[in-house]
Write an enzyme that holds these catalytic residues in place. Structure first.
Site, short mmCIF file in Angstrom:
data_model
loop_
_atom_site.label_atom_id
_atom_site.label_comp_id
_atom_site.label_asym_id
_atom_site.label_seq_id
_atom_site.Cartn_x
_atom_site.Cartn_y
_atom_site.Cartn_z
N LYS A 127 -9.56 10.70 -0.33
CA LYS A 127 -10.52 11.21 0.34
C LYS A 127 -10.36 12.76 0.43
O LYS A 127 -11.46 13.34 0.20
CB LYS A 127 -10.67 10.62 1.86
CG LYS A 127 -10.82 9.30 2.15
CD LYS A 127 -10.71 9.06 3.55
CE LYS A 127 -9.34 9.31 4.31
NZ LYS A 127 -8.24 8.41 3.96
N ARG A 178 -11.76 7.04 13.23
CA ARG A 178 -10.61 6.26 12.62
C ARG A 178 -10.39 5.04 13.71
O ARG A 178 -9.36 4.30 13.37
CB ARG A 178 -9.23 6.97 12.95
CG ARG A 178 -8.65 7.13 11.42
CD ARG A 178 -7.43 7.96 11.46
NE ARG A 178 -6.42 7.88 10.15
CZ ARG A 178 -6.61 9.01 9.16
NH1 ARG A 178 -7.12 9.82 9.47
NH2 ARG A 178 -5.65 8.92 8.46
N ARG A 233 1.28 3.62 8.30
CA ARG A 233 -0.02 4.08 8.40
C ARG A 233 -0.91 3.11 7.76
O ARG A 233 -1.99 3.08 8.34
CB ARG A 233 0.03 5.37 7.43
CG ARG A 233 0.54 6.60 7.95
CD ARG A 233 0.99 7.63 7.11
NE ARG A 233 0.17 8.25 6.25
CZ ARG A 233 0.56 8.89 5.24
NH1 ARG A 233 1.70 8.75 4.98
NH2 ARG A 233 -0.38 9.38 4.53
N ARG A 273 2.72 11.64 -4.01
CA ARG A 273 2.26 12.86 -3.24
C ARG A 273 3.55 13.29 -2.27
O ARG A 273 3.52 14.74 -2.42
CB ARG A 273 1.17 12.56 -2.38
CG ARG A 273 0.42 13.79 -1.80
CD ARG A 273 -0.87 13.51 -1.20
NE ARG A 273 -0.66 12.88 0.05
CZ ARG A 273 -1.76 12.54 0.80
NH1 ARG A 273 -3.11 12.48 0.36
NH2 ARG A 273 -1.62 11.91 1.82
#
Ligand code: ADP
Length: 192
Positions: free
Chosen positions: A14, A89, A146, A128
């Site tokens: 995103k 969310r 998550r 990442r």
């Protein structure tokens, strides 16, 4: 106004795609993750509260992120449109966003939902984590937490927008430019 939601699990790309979309369509980028990380960097009370939850892979309270988005909408009265990234969310956040946009006499045009397999997500996030300095990216347990939060609380947000026929799914695997092309095709088809 052109108001878009870029939706997808953690690691779906995103952030990367948002940068390209705001440049092409002249939108204001609103990322709750970025807003929260800036609170943490400034060591505000809100940032300190958020950090302990984020480091466990849990969502921060709805009231906190809704408040941040509400003030961001107010401080950008001249925006041509907004790109919401990482927000809403939860279903409560989605309902709150609809009300905030209604006050501005506008609404969400579409939700672009990026689809990526779970194994690809975990491997992207671990990679990442090697360079991003994000404490929630370098621990596989936190990454899995998550993704679990995403399935338990966030996936329902797509059902909310499906009721209004606003969801389009886009392939989130391939090169950055291929994925961007898929997103633009969907956006452009609503602009004509
Ligand atoms: P990711 O790259 O995992 O999609 P983000 O950068 O969007 O993550 O957000 C990082 C963390 O910030 C989330 O795991 C969560 O703890 C918190 N967060 C971000 N946006 C929200 C939101 N809309 N509601 C609740 N918590 C959020």
């Amino acid at each position: 106004m052109l108001n878009l939601i870029l939706f997808g699990p953690p690691g779906s790309g995103k952030g990367t795609q948002s940068e390209k979309l705001i440049a092409k369509y002249g939108l204001k980028h609103l990322s709750t993750g970025d807003l929260l990380r800036s609170e943490i960097a400034q060591k505000t009370p809100l940032g300190l509260e958020a950090k302990s939850l984020m480091d466990k892979g849990q969502l921060v309270p709805d009231a906190v992120v809704i408040g941040m988005i509400s003030s961001a909408l107010e401080t950008n009265p001249e925006a041509k449109g907004f790109l919401f990234d990482g927000f809403p969310r939860t279903s409560a956040q989605a309902e709150a966003l609809d009300k905030l946009l209604e006050l501005k006499e506008t609404s969400i045009k579409m939700m672009l939902a990026m689809v990526v397999t779970e194994e690809e997500l975990v491997s992207r996030l671990l990679k990442r984590g090697e360079t991003s300095g994000r404490s929630d990216d370098n621990n596989e347990g936190v990454i899995r937490a998550r993704i679990a939060e995403y399935h338990n609380k966030t996936a329902a947000v797509a059902d909310y927008y499906k009721k209004f026929d606003k969801v389009v799914t886009v392939k989130g695997e391939g090169t950055v430019d291929e994925i961007f092309g898929g997103l633009c095709k969907e956006i452009d088809s609503t602009l004509d």
